[in-house]
Design a protein around this motif. Structure first.
Motif, PDB file in Angstrom:
ATOM      1  N   ALA A 148      29.386  27.995  42.216  1.00 43.01           N
ATOM      2  CA  ALA A 148      28.718  27.886  41.242  1.00 43.01           C
ATOM      3  C   ALA A 148      29.874  28.101  39.881  1.00 43.01           C
ATOM      4  CB  ALA A 148      27.741  29.320  40.965  1.00 43.01           C
ATOM      5  N   ALA A 149      30.812  28.781  40.379  1.00 45.38           N
ATOM      6  CA  ALA A 149      31.885  29.019  39.419  1.00 45.38           C
ATOM      7  C   ALA A 149      32.706  27.650  38.970  1.00 45.38           C
ATOM      8  CB  ALA A 149      33.147  30.029  39.796  1.00 45.38           C
ATOM      9  N   LEU A 150      32.748  26.645  40.078  1.00 45.38           N
ATOM     10  CA  LEU A 150      33.328  25.521  39.826  1.00 45.38           C
ATOM     11  C   LEU A 150      32.272  24.568  38.982  1.00 45.38           C
ATOM     12  CD1 LEU A 150      34.429  24.614  43.468  1.00 45.38           C
ATOM     13  CD2 LEU A 150      35.540  25.338  41.667  1.00 45.38           C
ATOM     14  N   LEU A 169      30.376  40.869  42.655  1.00 45.31           N
ATOM     15  CA  LEU A 169      30.651  39.580  42.604  1.00 45.31           C
ATOM     16  C   LEU A 169      30.607  38.881  41.420  1.00 45.31           C
ATOM     17  CD1 LEU A 169      28.728  38.817  45.982  1.00 45.31           C
ATOM     18  CD2 LEU A 169      31.281  38.704  45.741  1.00 45.31           C
ATOM     19  N   TYR A 170      29.775  39.099  40.522  1.00 44.15           N
ATOM     20  CA  TYR A 170      29.654  38.747  39.296  1.00 44.15           C
ATOM     21  C   TYR A 170      30.958  38.944  38.493  1.00 44.15           C
ATOM     22  CZ  TYR A 170      24.651  37.176  38.946  1.00 44.15           C
ATOM     23  OH  TYR A 170      23.536  36.678  39.216  1.00 44.15           O
ATOM     24  N   ILE A 171      31.420  40.225  38.692  1.00 41.99           N
ATOM     25  CA  ILE A 171      32.626  40.584  37.957  1.00 41.99           C
ATOM     26  C   ILE A 171      33.569  39.787  38.447  1.00 41.99           C
ATOM     27  CG2 ILE A 171      34.208  42.649  37.522  1.00 41.99           C
ATOM     28  CD1 ILE A 171      31.463  44.573  37.907  1.00 41.99           C
ATOM     29  N   ALA A 172      33.797  39.774  39.935  1.00 41.20           N
ATOM     30  CA  ALA A 172      34.982  39.044  40.538  1.00 41.20           C
ATOM     31  C   ALA A 172      35.073  37.559  40.223  1.00 41.20           C
ATOM     32  CB  ALA A 172      35.034  39.358  42.023  1.00 41.20           C
ATOM     33  N   TYR A 173      34.084  37.046  40.183  1.00 44.18           N
ATOM     34  CA  TYR A 173      34.034  35.417  40.092  1.00 44.18           C
ATOM     35  C   TYR A 173      33.873  35.081  38.652  1.00 44.18           C
ATOM     36  CZ  TYR A 173      33.874  34.264  45.124  1.00 44.18           C
ATOM     37  OH  TYR A 173      34.180  34.251  46.287  1.00 44.18           O
ATOM     38  N   PHE A 174      33.267  35.729  37.761  1.00 43.82           N
ATOM     39  CA  PHE A 174      33.064  35.449  36.506  1.00 43.82           C
ATOM     40  C   PHE A 174      33.523  36.525  35.331  1.00 43.82           C
ATOM     41  CE2 PHE A 174      29.398  33.543  38.751  1.00 43.82           C
ATOM     42  CZ  PHE A 174      29.746  32.372  38.587  1.00 43.82           C
ATOM     43  N   ASN A 175      34.195  37.558  35.807  1.00 48.38           N
ATOM     44  CA  ASN A 175      34.484  38.563  34.841  1.00 48.38           C
ATOM     45  C   ASN A 175      33.496  38.931  33.731  1.00 48.38           C
ATOM     46  OD1 ASN A 175      36.116  40.632  34.396  1.00 48.38           O
ATOM     47  ND2 ASN A 175      37.385  39.430  32.713  1.00 48.38           N
ATOM     48  N   ARG A 176      32.130  38.848  34.288  1.00 46.07           N
ATOM     49  CA  ARG A 176      30.823  39.153  33.269  1.00 46.07           C
ATOM     50  C   ARG A 176      30.158  39.854  33.975  1.00 46.07           C
ATOM     51  NH1 ARG A 176      25.938  36.392  34.199  1.00 46.07           N
ATOM     52  NH2 ARG A 176      26.031  34.509  35.625  1.00 46.07           N
ATOM     53  N   LEU A 205      43.721  34.520  39.492  1.00 48.00           N
ATOM     54  CA  LEU A 205      42.499  34.659  38.691  1.00 48.00           C
ATOM     55  C   LEU A 205      41.672  35.904  39.221  1.00 48.00           C
ATOM     56  CD1 LEU A 205      41.073  33.658  36.278  1.00 48.00           C
ATOM     57  CD2 LEU A 205      40.022  31.925  37.882  1.00 48.00           C
ATOM     58  N   ILE A 206      41.448  36.276  40.573  1.00 43.87           N
ATOM     59  CA  ILE A 206      40.858  36.960  41.097  1.00 43.87           C
ATOM     60  C   ILE A 206      41.684  38.564  40.717  1.00 43.87           C
ATOM     61  CG2 ILE A 206      40.004  38.209  43.114  1.00 43.87           C
ATOM     62  CD1 ILE A 206      38.615  35.498  42.396  1.00 43.87           C
ATOM     63  N   TYR A 207      42.992  38.423  40.739  1.00 43.64           N
ATOM     64  CA  TYR A 207      43.583  39.884  40.133  1.00 43.64           C
ATOM     65  C   TYR A 207      43.229  40.109  38.861  1.00 43.64           C
ATOM     66  CZ  TYR A 207      47.178  41.328  43.469  1.00 43.64           C
ATOM     67  OH  TYR A 207      47.825  41.641  44.712  1.00 43.64           O
ATOM     68  N   LYS A 208      43.098  38.976  38.123  1.00 43.49           N
ATOM     69  CA  LYS A 208      42.726  39.353  36.504  1.00 43.49           C
ATOM     70  C   LYS A 208      41.396  39.903  36.576  1.00 43.49           C
ATOM     71  CE  LYS A 208      41.875  36.989  32.263  1.00 43.49           C
ATOM     72  NZ  LYS A 208      40.459  36.894  32.182  1.00 43.49           N
ATOM     73  N   ASN A 209      40.580  39.279  37.097  1.00 43.82           N
ATOM     74  CA  ASN A 209      39.169  39.752  37.156  1.00 43.82           C
ATOM     75  C   ASN A 209      38.805  41.153  38.050  1.00 43.82           C
ATOM     76  OD1 ASN A 209      38.844  37.215  35.858  1.00 43.82           O
ATOM     77  ND2 ASN A 209      37.641  36.304  37.173  1.00 43.82           N
ATOM     78  N   ASN A 226      35.575  25.148  32.475  1.00 39.08           N
ATOM     79  CA  ASN A 226      36.053  25.659  31.034  1.00 39.08           C
ATOM     80  C   ASN A 226      35.847  27.209  30.869  1.00 39.08           C
ATOM     81  OD1 ASN A 226      36.889  23.053  30.745  1.00 39.08           O
ATOM     82  ND2 ASN A 226      35.099  22.556  29.462  1.00 39.08           N
ATOM     83  N   GLU A 227      34.660  27.708  31.343  1.00 35.87           N
ATOM     84  CA  GLU A 227      34.527  29.081  31.028  1.00 35.87           C
ATOM     85  C   GLU A 227      34.971  30.001  32.131  1.00 35.87           C
ATOM     86  OE1 GLU A 227      32.137  26.790  31.083  1.00 35.87           O
ATOM     87  OE2 GLU A 227      31.237  26.787  29.230  1.00 35.87           O
ATOM     88  N   THR A 228      35.108  29.611  33.427  1.00 34.79           N
ATOM     89  CA  THR A 228      35.487  30.530  34.258  1.00 34.79           C
ATOM     90  C   THR A 228      36.957  30.330  34.870  1.00 34.79           C
ATOM     91  OG1 THR A 228      35.063  28.975  36.118  1.00 34.79           O
ATOM     92  CG2 THR A 228      33.161  30.241  35.273  1.00 34.79           C
ATOM     93  N   GLY A 229      37.629  29.116  34.582  1.00 33.00           N
ATOM     94  CA  GLY A 229      39.010  29.094  34.842  1.00 33.00           C
ATOM     95  C   GLY A 229      39.186  28.502  36.264  1.00 33.00           C
ATOM     96  N   TYR A 230      38.231  28.337  37.150  1.00 35.83           N
ATOM     97  CA  TYR A 230      38.201  27.781  38.117  1.00 35.83           C
ATOM     98  C   TYR A 230      38.031  26.111  38.398  1.00 35.83           C
ATOM     99  CZ  TYR A 230      37.121  32.758  40.010  1.00 35.83           C
ATOM    100  OH  TYR A 230      36.918  33.972  40.043  1.00 35.83           O
TER     101      TYR A 230
END
Length: 826
Positions: A163-165, A126-133, A185-189, A169-173
């Motif tokens: 939380a992503a919202l 979930l961290y990877i998917a929403y934040f790619n981190r 964005l999810i495809y990318k992450n 600026n950092e997450t793109g959401y």
């Protein structure tokens, strides 16, 4: 996420702009370079007090990489390798270790094992998917607790989206983004695909539009779908990428228990680590984790050819096939130790031998004779590590042929360079004294014939000022990691004008060496034939006998004058100043490895300066080895690593070319003269710096640049401008096929490359290895291959065939050395 370019990319962008300017506008004369202080723009920190031991946490005063954590029979112990924290026992009740940059969660491993592996995987992903981190340990521990308390994974997913919202600026959401934008964005992450296929985009967007899924639950479905591609010949890499990000996340958050101190760092730096993961490789990401922890890489292992070439680019004047093979068979640590044992060849010996064949003897020597000796040793010397470090030291302890007085003594300059080369593997205290007493430094910074105060005359203050500002302690007080000590938010000066005045008295009464100490000899008469290479001697009659106060030290009035005692006290005071370790260490790192070393890197090397492990301060061997074996030097680099790299200065580029392609001197003398002209040459010649501040300042920032906006420095950019860019390109275009120096004296031997010209891929592989340590991007490689292939090799006529093959070789080398990717050493 808003993409932030790395230091390497910023330098490359600046170079590309200069190349574009050169192609579109008329050349203009360079203005004077910035002469402001070369101080670092790094964020400053303040070191204080012992560790604070609380009921559940211990707070330490330095970054995590300064410390070693060791398991003990009763728990853990934490040892400070750099500062003064000593060793701290960690009781079983302690749940966290708090450092200046990160914290270590000591409970996370137990928490992670308390839930099913499949559920833990979903939380991590979930961290990877929403934040790619990568997840931080504290955050992951929190969600494990919530899950165990009954919160469903879908509910946790909804919370992640919310939380992503908060960090658009950092997450793109954003709450207003379309379903299509969200899916993209999810495809990318999740899938590593910034451009989804139209069918997939429509399918998942419709799923959101119909209410079948929400933005908090869609991710879990897509994650499950991604794993089904495992082993698929076309899309199997998607599952591999996700698995590798999961593996790195576990190492970061669970095995090491890491959390950044700030939320913004957790996102941005966690993203930076995840961004280095590929479907087939996690080594760069794990190297970044090692750098955080201060893990010392195992450099006794045998490096790959690429790693060996990269190391040689830092430790020598450039890789050769022979040195790459040697390094691969001996290991980095052993190679360094062997280099420490290599005999030094003296430039003075070459000058004396040359003078013996001249009608006018020593007086017939010129700076060109020194350049001959310089290039012979730089290109062919077996003591390559000494050669490279000596050149770095020559850009710190500067003297220059451009000074009319120094120019009169080319043998003296050769002797001075020998002093630096000897000091490269000696002790810094000895080097400082030898530099201070060398007659060429005495001429250059006017400490020679410096007289005590009398009437309205005061001692010359030039050397007193520069030995502090440039050679030892710098302008501002430093922490052990090279950052400025701050008081009320402002840096603290290391010395005042009163300190300069007091120290200037120490450097009175020193002048030419000789068999007596008469006034005539002091002022330059009755010259000893070897005075240009002998250390200056003291003349008590000209030495100040009044009180000398500087840097908190007082030398009492003397009767009679005692110049040697004054000098010893002054140099001991400078040598033992706490600034010297970080001040000198950082500059050597910049010259050899990277322009923007992390504070932790500086601190580790500074610690080696302060104590070589045997209680010795100033051991230059320990410093050099610490620089070259550090995690930040040895981790394999990628363009996205912030701060990685340095611009190759022109002299180093020329030496790279000579060494890589086995350049030989027809005369055997390496007749390469001044390379100063920016339009027709390199805008840089060894030992011809325009000022005592070197060709460039260690803290130089190109104005109005991406580098400046990122608060980074790029020292070598100070000698880069439109004329020098054009000059370099024209110079290399000329010398690659024709040779360099008087009468084209020095020419490369391309025999091995010409044999590969019929197979351009293999030809470029060799050029890439020798010049770029196999770091050439696929796009640059494609461009160069296309250019090389455009040179047709005819089917008949031996001469034409050979010429075509040579032209392919010349083109491959030229386009490589002209590229911004080569110009930035990573």
């Amino acid at each position: 996420m808003n993409y932030m370019p790395s230091f390497t990319e910023r330098v490359m962008n600046t170079l590309k702009v200069l190349l574009l300017i050169c192609c579109t506008i008329a050349l203009a004369a360079c203005g004077k370079t910035d002469s402001s202080s070369g101080q670092s723009t790094n964020t400053s920190a303040v070191y204080a007090g012992p560790p604070i031991i609380g009921t559940s946490a211990i707070s330490f005063n330095g970054p995590r990489s300064n410390y070693t954590i060791t398991a003990t029979p009763t728990g853990l112990s934490v040892t400070d390798r750099v500062g003064t924290d000593g060793t701290t026992a960690v009781a079983p009740t302690i749940k966290a270790l708090l450092f200046k940059d990160i914290s270590i969660n000591l409970e996370i491993a137990g928490k992670a094992s308390s839930i099913a592996a499949k559920d833990l995987n979903i939380l991590i992903e979930l961290y990877i998917a929403y934040f790619n981190r990568v997840p931080d340990a504290n955050g992951l521990a929190y969600w494990i607790d919530r899950f165990k308390a009954g919160m469903s994974l879908d509910q946790i997913g909804e919370s992640f989206y919310a939380a992503a919202l908060f960090f658009p600026n950092e997450t793109g959401y954003s709450a207003t983004m379309t379903n299509e934008a969200f899916v993209t964005l999810i495809y990318k992450n999740v899938l590593g695909r910034p451009n989804p296929d139209q069918q997939g985009l429509e399918y998942w967007s419709n799923s959101l539009a119909s209410g079948a899924t929400t933005r908090g639950t869609l991710v879990r479905v897509m994650l499950s779908s991604a794993h089904t591609f495992s082993g698929d010949p076309t899309y199997g890499w998607v599952a591999n990428l996700l698995d590798n990000k999961n593996s790195v996340s576990r190492e970061f958050a669970i095995a090491q228990g890491i959390s950044y101190i700030s939320d913004s760092d957790s996102i941005s730096k966690g993203m930076a680590i995840a961004a280095t993961v590929t479907p087939s490789d996690t080594s760069v990401a794990k190297g970044l984790i090692d750098a955080l922890l201060g893990t010392i890489p195992n450099t006794t292992n045998f490096p790959t050819a690429s790693q060996a070439s990269r190391f040689l680019g830092q430790a020598t004047f450039g890789a050769t096939n022979a040195d790459i093979n040697l390094l691969m068979s001996t290991g980095i640590s052993n190679w360094i130790d062997v280099q420490f044992t290599k005999n030094q060849s003296l430039h003075k010996t070459y000058m004396d031998t040359t003078a013996a064949g001249l009608l006018n003897g020593i007086s017939g020597l010129s700076q060109n004779n020194f350049f001959e000796s310089y290039w012979q040793q730089a290109v062919t010397g077996e003591d390559q590590l000494r050669q490279r470090v000596a050149f770095a030291l020559s850009e710190i302890f500067v003297i220059s042929f451009q000074d009319s007085g120094v120019n009169n003594y080319p043998r003296g300059v050769a002797s001075y360079y020998d002093t630096l080369a000897s000091g490269a593997f000696g002790n810094f205290r000895t080097l400082l004294e030898n530099v201070s007493l060398h007659p060429m430094m005495g001429i250059y910074l006017t400490s020679m014939r410096n007289q005590k105060e009398s009437g309205t005359r005061v001692p010359d203050e030039n050397y007193a000022r520069e030995v502090m500002q440039l050679f030892t302690i710098g302008l501002y007080q430093l922490n052990p990691d090279g950052t400025n000590v701050l008081v009320n938010g402002k840096p603290v000066e290391t010395y005042s004008y009163a300190d300069i005045r007091g120290l200037a008295k120490v450097f009175t009464g020193w002048s030419w060496a000789g068999p007596d100490k008469t006034s005539t000899r002091f002022f330059g008469g009755n010259a000893d034939p070897n005075r240009d290479v002998l250390p200056m001697q003291s003349y008590p009659n000209f030495h100040s006998i009044s009180e000398k106060k500087f840097l908190g030290v007082t030398i009492a009035p003397q009767s009679p004058a005692n110049p040697e005692a004054s000098l010893k006290t002054a140099l001991d005071t400078l040598f033992n100043h706490p600034n010297v370790g970080p001040f000198i260490s950082k500059q050597l790192i910049q010259r050899l490895v990277t322009s923007n070393p992390s504070p932790q890197y500086v601190a580790r090397v500074s610690a080696a300066f302060n104590d070589n492990g045997k209680g010795v301060r100033g051991d230059m061997k320990a410093v050099v080895k610490a620089i070259l074996m550090d995690t930040e030097a040895r981790n394999d680099p990628v363009l996205s690593n912030a701060g990685t790299g340095k611009l190759r200065e022109p002299v180093v580029r020329l030496a790279n070319w000579m060494r890589a392609f086995n350049a030989k001197s027809t005369s055997t003398f390496f007749k390469v003269t001044s390379l100063d002209d920016p339009l027709t040459s390199l805008a840089q010649t060894p030992m011809r710096s325009p000022t005592v501040f070197n060709f460039y300042r260690p803290g130089y920032v190109p104005p109005n640049s991406e580098i400046a906006n990122a608060k980074l420095v790029a020292p070598e950019m100070q000698i880069v401008a439109e004329p020098s860019v054009v000059g370099y390109l024209n110079f290399m275009r000329d010398i690659i096929p024709n040779g360099v120096g008087s009468s084209r004296d020095v020419k490369a031997d391309y025999t091995n490359l010409i044999a590969l010209a019929s197979t351009p891929d293999q030809l470029l592989d060799q050029v890439n290895l020798l010049l770029m340590a196999n770091q050439m991007s696929s796009s640059l490689r494609g461009q160069i291959l296309s250019a090389v292939n455009s040179v047709t090799i005819p089917a008949t006529n031996t001469t034409n065939i050979e010429n075509a093959k040579k032209n392919r070789v010349y083109l491959a080398i030229y386009l490589t050395m002209a590229s911004p990717e080569y110009l930035v050493q990573k």
